[in-house]
Design a protein around this motif. Structure first.
Motif, PDB file in Angstrom:
ATOM      1  N   TYR A  19     -22.324   9.021  17.448  1.00  0.00           N
ATOM      2  CA  TYR A  19     -21.561  10.258  17.532  1.00  0.00           C
ATOM      3  C   TYR A  19     -20.961  10.632  16.180  1.00  0.00           C
ATOM      4  CZ  TYR A  19     -17.447  13.144  18.366  1.00  0.00           C
ATOM      5  OH  TYR A  19     -16.504  14.134  18.301  1.00  0.00           O
ATOM      6  N   SER A  20     -20.942  11.924  15.903  1.00  0.00           N
ATOM      7  CA  SER A  20     -20.198  12.456  14.768  1.00  0.00           C
ATOM      8  C   SER A  20     -19.540  13.762  15.202  1.00  0.00           C
ATOM      9  CB  SER A  20     -21.113  12.721  13.570  1.00  0.00           C
ATOM     10  OG  SER A  20     -20.374  13.364  12.533  1.00  0.00           O
ATOM     11  N   PRO A  21     -18.271  13.971  14.832  1.00  0.00           N
ATOM     12  CA  PRO A  21     -17.607  15.219  15.189  1.00  0.00           C
ATOM     13  C   PRO A  21     -18.001  16.373  14.269  1.00  0.00           C
ATOM     14  CG  PRO A  21     -16.123  13.866  13.926  1.00  0.00           C
ATOM     15  CD  PRO A  21     -17.372  13.040  14.169  1.00  0.00           C
ATOM     16  N   SER A  22     -18.862  16.103  13.318  1.00  0.00           N
ATOM     17  CA  SER A  22     -19.258  17.115  12.339  1.00  0.00           C
ATOM     18  C   SER A  22     -20.719  16.906  11.946  1.00  0.00           C
ATOM     19  CB  SER A  22     -18.370  16.994  11.092  1.00  0.00           C
ATOM     20  OG  SER A  22     -18.886  17.738  10.020  1.00  0.00           O
ATOM     21  N   ARG A  23     -21.343  17.976  11.543  1.00  0.00           N
ATOM     22  CA  ARG A  23     -22.735  17.892  11.090  1.00  0.00           C
ATOM     23  C   ARG A  23     -22.872  17.367   9.659  1.00  0.00           C
ATOM     24  NH1 ARG A  23     -26.166  20.043  14.721  1.00  0.00           N
ATOM     25  NH2 ARG A  23     -25.262  21.402  16.291  1.00  0.00           N
ATOM     26  N   VAL A  24     -21.781  16.946   9.047  1.00  0.00           N
ATOM     27  CA  VAL A  24     -21.823  16.414   7.689  1.00  0.00           C
ATOM     28  C   VAL A  24     -22.772  15.220   7.581  1.00  0.00           C
ATOM     29  CG1 VAL A  24     -19.863  14.831   7.885  1.00  0.00           C
ATOM     30  CG2 VAL A  24     -20.410  15.856   5.676  1.00  0.00           C
ATOM     31  N   VAL A  25     -23.018  14.547   8.678  1.00  0.00           N
ATOM     32  CA  VAL A  25     -23.934  13.408   8.680  1.00  0.00           C
ATOM     33  C   VAL A  25     -25.311  13.824   8.141  1.00  0.00           C
ATOM     34  CG1 VAL A  25     -25.135  11.771  10.190  1.00  0.00           C
ATOM     35  CG2 VAL A  25     -22.714  12.203  10.512  1.00  0.00           C
ATOM     36  N   GLN A  26     -25.683  15.062   8.377  1.00  0.00           N
ATOM     37  CA  GLN A  26     -26.983  15.561   7.890  1.00  0.00           C
ATOM     38  C   GLN A  26     -27.059  15.572   6.368  1.00  0.00           C
ATOM     39  OE1 GLN A  26     -26.917  19.311  10.052  1.00  0.00           O
ATOM     40  NE2 GLN A  26     -28.500  18.538  11.431  1.00  0.00           N
ATOM     41  N   ASP A  27     -25.911  15.542   5.696  1.00  0.00           N
ATOM     42  CA  ASP A  27     -25.892  15.494   4.231  1.00  0.00           C
ATOM     43  C   ASP A  27     -26.125  14.081   3.707  1.00  0.00           C
ATOM     44  OD1 ASP A  27     -25.297  18.214   4.273  1.00  0.00           O
ATOM     45  OD2 ASP A  27     -23.141  17.895   3.978  1.00  0.00           O
ATOM     46  N   PHE A  28     -26.032  13.100   4.585  1.00  0.00           N
ATOM     47  CA  PHE A  28     -26.113  11.700   4.171  1.00  0.00           C
ATOM     48  C   PHE A  28     -27.314  10.947   4.726  1.00  0.00           C
ATOM     49  CE2 PHE A  28     -21.784  12.930   3.535  1.00  0.00           C
ATOM     50  CZ  PHE A  28     -21.408  12.277   2.384  1.00  0.00           C
ATOM     51  N   LEU A  29     -27.847  11.434   5.846  1.00  0.00           N
ATOM     52  CA  LEU A  29     -28.960  10.755   6.502  1.00  0.00           C
ATOM     53  C   LEU A  29     -30.072  11.750   6.798  1.00  0.00           C
ATOM     54  CD1 LEU A  29     -26.909   8.677   9.095  1.00  0.00           C
ATOM     55  CD2 LEU A  29     -27.830   7.861   6.913  1.00  0.00           C
ATOM     56  N   GLU A  30     -31.302  11.267   6.796  1.00  0.00           N
ATOM     57  CA  GLU A  30     -32.472  12.112   7.033  1.00  0.00           C
ATOM     58  C   GLU A  30     -33.315  11.498   8.152  1.00  0.00           C
ATOM     59  OE1 GLU A  30     -34.895  15.314   6.453  1.00  0.00           O
ATOM     60  OE2 GLU A  30     -33.117  14.929   5.244  1.00  0.00           O
ATOM     61  N   PRO A  31     -33.621  12.264   9.196  1.00  0.00           N
ATOM     62  CA  PRO A  31     -34.487  11.734  10.246  1.00  0.00           C
ATOM     63  C   PRO A  31     -35.826  11.255   9.677  1.00  0.00           C
ATOM     64  CG  PRO A  31     -33.503  13.789  10.954  1.00  0.00           C
ATOM     65  CD  PRO A  31     -33.191  13.632   9.483  1.00  0.00           C
ATOM     66  N   GLY A  32     -36.265  10.110  10.150  1.00  0.00           N
ATOM     67  CA  GLY A  32     -37.514   9.531   9.690  1.00  0.00           C
ATOM     68  C   GLY A  32     -37.359   8.608   8.489  1.00  0.00           C
ATOM     69  N   GLU A  33     -36.204   8.639   7.844  1.00  0.00           N
ATOM     70  CA  GLU A  33     -35.972   7.790   6.668  1.00  0.00           C
ATOM     71  C   GLU A  33     -35.502   6.404   7.080  1.00  0.00           C
ATOM     72  OE1 GLU A  33     -36.327   8.111   3.255  1.00  0.00           O
ATOM     73  OE2 GLU A  33     -37.454   9.904   3.810  1.00  0.00           O
ATOM     74  N   ARG A  34     -35.903   5.428   6.278  1.00  0.00           N
ATOM     75  CA  ARG A  34     -35.456   4.049   6.449  1.00  0.00           C
ATOM     76  C   ARG A  34     -34.510   3.736   5.303  1.00  0.00           C
ATOM     77  NH1 ARG A  34     -41.042   0.989   7.684  1.00  0.00           N
ATOM     78  NH2 ARG A  34     -39.809  -0.681   6.769  1.00  0.00           N
ATOM     79  N   TYR A  35     -33.380   3.120   5.645  1.00  0.00           N
ATOM     80  CA  TYR A  35     -32.361   2.787   4.661  1.00  0.00           C
ATOM     81  C   TYR A  35     -32.093   1.287   4.706  1.00  0.00           C
ATOM     82  CZ  TYR A  35     -31.459   7.792   4.900  1.00  0.00           C
ATOM     83  OH  TYR A  35     -31.600   9.159   4.884  1.00  0.00           O
ATOM     84  N   GLY A  36     -31.928   0.694   3.543  1.00  0.00           N
ATOM     85  CA  GLY A  36     -31.468  -0.687   3.508  1.00  0.00           C
ATOM     86  C   GLY A  36     -30.139  -0.763   4.244  1.00  0.00           C
ATOM     87  N   LEU A  37     -29.856  -1.892   4.858  1.00  0.00           N
ATOM     88  CA  LEU A  37     -28.666  -2.031   5.685  1.00  0.00           C
ATOM     89  C   LEU A  37     -27.391  -1.646   4.932  1.00  0.00           C
ATOM     90  CD1 LEU A  37     -27.598  -2.893   8.466  1.00  0.00           C
ATOM     91  CD2 LEU A  37     -27.407  -5.220   7.546  1.00  0.00           C
ATOM     92  N   ASP A  38     -27.210  -2.150   3.727  1.00  0.00           N
ATOM     93  CA  ASP A  38     -25.995  -1.841   2.964  1.00  0.00           C
ATOM     94  C   ASP A  38     -25.914  -0.355   2.631  1.00  0.00           C
ATOM     95  OD1 ASP A  38     -25.146  -4.462   3.051  1.00  0.00           O
ATOM     96  OD2 ASP A  38     -25.956  -4.961   1.067  1.00  0.00           O
TER      97      ASP A  38
END
Length: 94
Positions: A19-38
């Motif tokens: 959950y996020s109360p804002s769409r700001v998450v779209q500025d930090f994460l991209e669907p389909g992308e893989r990120y190292g855990l850290d």
């Protein structure tokens, strides 16, 4: 505020709807992308922190649900702390 959810797949192939109360998450994460855990943790900490502060600016109090979500993400991530090259995939936004 425009609430959104983002779905992530952990290194063990389990998935979590976050959950996020804002769409700001779209500025930090991209669907389909893989990120190292850290990197994933750094990005979600920043995104959910900003989202919570946006709630504070609008309503006068931080978003406890965003901070609860971050705590859950961090708790799950601990399971993979010792996994070499652990990656988290962002599956989708909704």
């Amino acid at each position: 505020m425009p609430v959104m959810h983002f779905h992530v797949r952990w290194p063990d192939a389990s998935e979590t709807r976050c959950y996020s109360p804002s769409r700001v998450v779209q500025d930090f994460l991209e669907p389909g992308e893989r990120y190292g855990l850290d990197d994933f943790l750094r990005r979600t900490r920043e995104a959910l922190g900003i989202a919570s502060e946006r709630v504070r600016a609008r309503y006068g109090f931080a978003c406890s649900q965003a901070m609860d979500q971050l705590a859950e993400i961090e708790r799950i991530a601990l399971r993979f702390a010792d996994v070499a090259n652990a990656e988290v995939t962002v599956v989708a936004f909704d």
